[in-house]
Design a protein around this motif. Structure first.
Motif, PDB file in Angstrom:
ATOM      1  N   PRO A 179     -10.978  60.748  -6.137  1.00  0.00           N
ATOM      2  CA  PRO A 179      -9.386  60.461  -6.413  1.00  0.00           C
ATOM      3  C   PRO A 179      -8.491  61.061  -5.308  1.00  0.00           C
ATOM      4  O   PRO A 179      -7.483  60.699  -4.921  1.00  0.00           O
ATOM      5  N   GLY A 180      -8.836  62.378  -5.254  1.00  0.00           N
ATOM      6  CA  GLY A 180      -7.849  63.429  -4.185  1.00  0.00           C
ATOM      7  C   GLY A 180      -8.194  62.977  -2.735  1.00  0.00           C
ATOM      8  O   GLY A 180      -7.180  62.755  -1.862  1.00  0.00           O
ATOM      9  N   PHE A 181      -9.440  62.464  -2.504  1.00  0.00           N
ATOM     10  CA  PHE A 181      -9.427  61.936  -1.151  1.00  0.00           C
ATOM     11  C   PHE A 181      -8.673  60.571  -0.834  1.00  0.00           C
ATOM     12  O   PHE A 181      -8.239  60.337   0.079  1.00  0.00           O
ATOM     13  N   ALA A 182      -8.701  59.799  -2.024  1.00  0.00           N
ATOM     14  CA  ALA A 182      -8.002  58.384  -1.940  1.00  0.00           C
ATOM     15  C   ALA A 182      -6.367  58.424  -1.924  1.00  0.00           C
ATOM     16  O   ALA A 182      -5.948  58.028  -0.848  1.00  0.00           O
ATOM     17  N   ARG A 183      -6.045  59.456  -2.546  1.00  0.00           N
ATOM     18  CA  ARG A 183      -4.587  59.836  -2.392  1.00  0.00           C
ATOM     19  C   ARG A 183      -4.166  60.284  -0.716  1.00  0.00           C
ATOM     20  O   ARG A 183      -3.236  59.706  -0.272  1.00  0.00           O
ATOM     21  N   VAL A 184      -4.941  61.378  -0.133  1.00  0.00           N
ATOM     22  CA  VAL A 184      -4.755  61.804   0.815  1.00  0.00           C
ATOM     23  C   VAL A 184      -4.819  60.686   1.881  1.00  0.00           C
ATOM     24  O   VAL A 184      -3.930  60.486   3.005  1.00  0.00           O
ATOM     25  N   VAL A 185      -5.989  59.781   1.916  1.00  0.00           N
ATOM     26  CA  VAL A 185      -6.203  58.710   2.944  1.00  0.00           C
ATOM     27  C   VAL A 185      -4.918  57.461   2.699  1.00  0.00           C
ATOM     28  O   VAL A 185      -4.530  57.072   3.734  1.00  0.00           O
ATOM     29  N   ARG A 186      -4.751  57.409   1.616  1.00  0.00           N
ATOM     30  CA  ARG A 186      -3.797  56.406   1.522  1.00  0.00           C
ATOM     31  C   ARG A 186      -2.528  56.800   1.811  1.00  0.00           C
ATOM     32  O   ARG A 186      -1.719  55.913   2.713  1.00  0.00           O
ATOM     33  N   VAL A 187      -1.694  57.944   1.786  1.00  0.00           N
ATOM     34  CA  VAL A 187      -0.783  58.478   2.253  1.00  0.00           C
ATOM     35  C   VAL A 187      -0.574  58.335   3.878  1.00  0.00           C
ATOM     36  O   VAL A 187       0.307  57.891   4.584  1.00  0.00           O
ATOM     37  N   ARG A 188      -1.893  58.802   4.389  1.00  0.00           N
ATOM     38  CA  ARG A 188      -1.816  59.010   5.983  1.00  0.00           C
ATOM     39  C   ARG A 188      -1.880  57.534   6.303  1.00  0.00           C
ATOM     40  O   ARG A 188      -1.357  57.269   7.540  1.00  0.00           O
ATOM     41  N   ALA A 189      -2.708  56.518   5.606  1.00  0.00           N
ATOM     42  CA  ALA A 189      -2.841  55.327   6.238  1.00  0.00           C
ATOM     43  C   ALA A 189      -1.407  54.507   6.218  1.00  0.00           C
ATOM     44  O   ALA A 189      -1.208  53.708   7.032  1.00  0.00           O
ATOM     45  N   VAL A 190      -0.595  54.750   5.101  1.00  0.00           N
ATOM     46  CA  VAL A 190       0.241  54.076   5.139  1.00  0.00           C
ATOM     47  C   VAL A 190       1.616  54.408   6.015  1.00  0.00           C
ATOM     48  O   VAL A 190       2.392  53.738   6.463  1.00  0.00           O
ATOM     49  N   VAL A 191       1.530  55.994   6.640  1.00  0.00           N
ATOM     50  CA  VAL A 191       2.462  56.376   7.377  1.00  0.00           C
ATOM     51  C   VAL A 191       2.095  55.541   8.903  1.00  0.00           C
ATOM     52  O   VAL A 191       3.091  54.964   9.545  1.00  0.00           O
ATOM     53  N   VAL A 192       0.902  55.622   9.065  1.00  0.00           N
ATOM     54  CA  VAL A 192       0.365  54.779  10.469  1.00  0.00           C
ATOM     55  C   VAL A 192       0.652  53.130  10.370  1.00  0.00           C
ATOM     56  O   VAL A 192       0.973  52.550  11.327  1.00  0.00           O
ATOM     57  N   ARG A 193       0.529  52.583   9.198  1.00  0.00           N
ATOM     58  CA  ARG A 193       0.511  51.307   9.141  1.00  0.00           C
ATOM     59  C   ARG A 193       2.179  50.938   9.214  1.00  0.00           C
ATOM     60  O   ARG A 193       2.351  49.895   9.916  1.00  0.00           O
ATOM     61  N   GLY A 207      -6.082  41.623  15.507  1.00  0.00           N
ATOM     62  CA  GLY A 207      -6.893  41.302  14.104  1.00  0.00           C
ATOM     63  C   GLY A 207      -6.439  42.724  13.248  1.00  0.00           C
ATOM     64  O   GLY A 207      -6.383  43.609  13.912  1.00  0.00           O
ATOM     65  N   ARG A 208      -6.587  42.499  12.140  1.00  0.00           N
ATOM     66  CA  ARG A 208      -6.572  43.604  11.077  1.00  0.00           C
ATOM     67  C   ARG A 208      -7.712  44.961  11.138  1.00  0.00           C
ATOM     68  O   ARG A 208      -7.581  45.909  11.234  1.00  0.00           O
ATOM     69  N   TRP A 209      -8.950  44.014  11.493  1.00  0.00           N
ATOM     70  CA  TRP A 209     -10.126  45.115  11.461  1.00  0.00           C
ATOM     71  C   TRP A 209      -9.757  45.912  12.620  1.00  0.00           C
ATOM     72  O   TRP A 209     -10.131  47.179  12.974  1.00  0.00           O
ATOM     73  N   ARG A 210      -9.422  45.244  13.950  1.00  0.00           N
ATOM     74  CA  ARG A 210      -8.996  46.038  15.267  1.00  0.00           C
ATOM     75  C   ARG A 210      -8.276  47.100  14.978  1.00  0.00           C
ATOM     76  O   ARG A 210      -8.184  48.501  15.559  1.00  0.00           O
ATOM     77  N   ILE A 211      -7.091  46.760  14.476  1.00  0.00           N
ATOM     78  CA  ILE A 211      -5.999  47.917  14.224  1.00  0.00           C
ATOM     79  C   ILE A 211      -6.538  48.914  13.247  1.00  0.00           C
ATOM     80  O   ILE A 211      -6.175  50.091  13.555  1.00  0.00           O
ATOM     81  N   LEU A 212      -7.351  48.619  12.251  1.00  0.00           N
ATOM     82  CA  LEU A 212      -7.865  49.604  11.365  1.00  0.00           C
ATOM     83  C   LEU A 212      -8.924  50.381  12.259  1.00  0.00           C
ATOM     84  O   LEU A 212      -8.856  51.670  12.139  1.00  0.00           O
ATOM     85  N   ALA A 213      -9.575  50.075  12.835  1.00  0.00           N
ATOM     86  CA  ALA A 213     -10.514  50.792  13.727  1.00  0.00           C
ATOM     87  C   ALA A 213      -9.984  51.720  14.870  1.00  0.00           C
ATOM     88  O   ALA A 213     -10.248  52.808  14.979  1.00  0.00           O
ATOM     89  N   ARG A 214      -8.965  51.125  15.542  1.00  0.00           N
ATOM     90  CA  ARG A 214      -8.397  51.816  16.809  1.00  0.00           C
ATOM     91  C   ARG A 214      -7.125  52.515  16.152  1.00  0.00           C
ATOM     92  O   ARG A 214      -6.855  53.313  17.211  1.00  0.00           O
ATOM     93  N   HIS A 215      -6.486  52.372  15.496  1.00  0.00           N
ATOM     94  CA  HIS A 215      -5.153  53.104  15.217  1.00  0.00           C
ATOM     95  C   HIS A 215      -5.015  53.875  13.928  1.00  0.00           C
ATOM     96  O   HIS A 215      -4.724  54.907  13.828  1.00  0.00           O
ATOM     97  N   ILE A 216      -5.566  53.088  12.796  1.00  0.00           N
ATOM     98  CA  ILE A 216      -5.500  53.812  11.504  1.00  0.00           C
ATOM     99  C   ILE A 216      -6.509  54.992  11.336  1.00  0.00           C
ATOM    100  O   ILE A 216      -6.344  55.996  10.811  1.00  0.00           O
TER     101      ILE A 216
END
Length: 305
Positions: A179-193, A207-216
């Protein structure tokens, strides 16, 4: 009427003329700014050397010590001496050999559970950040519930359900750390999103997967690595605690926590029996903490720069 005589140019010295020509034709060479490399702290060097020794002991314990399960009742509970630098236990087994061979189980639990927690928490956090409001709320509320329990208590609950053993201990620690990893990743991913360049990529039809792989994903890796480095020490302590309670590897397999549990019954006869596995746990956790802080400082300095 005669034309006026041309006015001669003002006289200039040879030195000033040469300086003017040089000023027009050449410029001072640019000053090269070299990054000043800060000296490595001595504590980090010592921590790195000790961690390297622990890794060698975990990967190739035979290079540093002999058989950890060789029983010799004639030398039981001997203090540290020439033949046995760390002494012997209640069965005459060499404590040095058991500490060295116990590094594999302790490091496997610490590093393995941290890696599993990082993978599970990353998937959890990315799903929460990219899955919509309902998924985000549900995922984060589950994380809040799990984080409300102390990590060792959560691990005890999982081991009580699954049973003792090294694999189950790793699963238990993974559940407590994810859960600690999940919160850190979620906060960072929301900022980039929500950043402008990701929105532009979405508007361009990427595409969403390309954005996920290249940016997030690249922006999530750095804080994830920092958190993982800091959590290895926590996982080592949790694994040793569960083994101390008899929920880790089964005897006669050596493990630092189980060695401490066995040593508490012989403190009057051999008080040094618990010093060495305890020192191994303490020094390993301290070294990992020092390395983790160095990684964190480097990451924060890179973000400021």
């Amino acid at each position: 009427m005669t034309a006026p005589a041309p006015v001669p140019p003002p006289a200039t010295s040879a030195a000033s003329a040469r300086a003017a020509v040089l000023g027009r034709t050449s410029a001072a060479p640019p000053v090269r700014r070299t990054a000043r490399r800060l000296p490595v702290p001595p504590g980090l060097v010592v921590a790195g050397a000790f961690l390297a020794l622990v890794c060698v002991a975990a990967a190739f314990p035979g290079l540093l010590a002999g058989d950890p399960n060789q029983v010799d009742p004639a030398v039981a509970l001997r203090p540290p001496g020439p033949g046995h630098p760390f002494g012997t236990d209640q069965l005459g087994r060499d404590v040095l050999a058991r500490v060295v061979h116990g590094a594999r189980s302790s490091l496997l639990v610490g590093v393995g559970s941290t890696v599993l927690a990082g993978l599970a928490g990353s998937a959890w956090g990315l799903l929460s950040a990219l899955g919509g409001r309902v998924v985000d709320e549900a995922a984060m509320r589950v994380a809040d519930i799990l984080l409300s329990f102390p990590s060792i208590l959560m691990a005890l609950l999982v081991v009580a359900v699954l049973g003792p053993g090294t694999g189950n201990v790793m699963v238990a620690i993974t559940v407590s750390l994810a859960p600690g990893f999940a919160r850190v990743v979620r906060v960072r991913a929301v900022v980039v999103r929500d950043s402008a360049y990701v929105r532009a990529a979405v508007n361009l039809g990427i595409g969403r997967w390309r954005i996920l792989a290249r940016h997030i994903a690249p922006n999530v890796l750095a804080p994830l690595l920092v958190l993982a480095t800091m959590n290895v020490g926590t996982a080592v302590i949790a694994g040793a605690s569960l083994s101390f309670l008899g929920l880790g590897p089964r005897p006669p397999d050596p493990e630092w926590g189980s060695m401490l549990a066995q040593a508490r019954d012989y403190l009057d006869a051999a008080w040094t029996l618990g010093i060495f596995p305890g020192a191994a746990i303490t020094l390993t956790v301290m070294s990992v903490t020092v390395a983790g802080r160095a990684v964190r400082d480097r990451y924060e300095g890179g973000e400021r720069g």
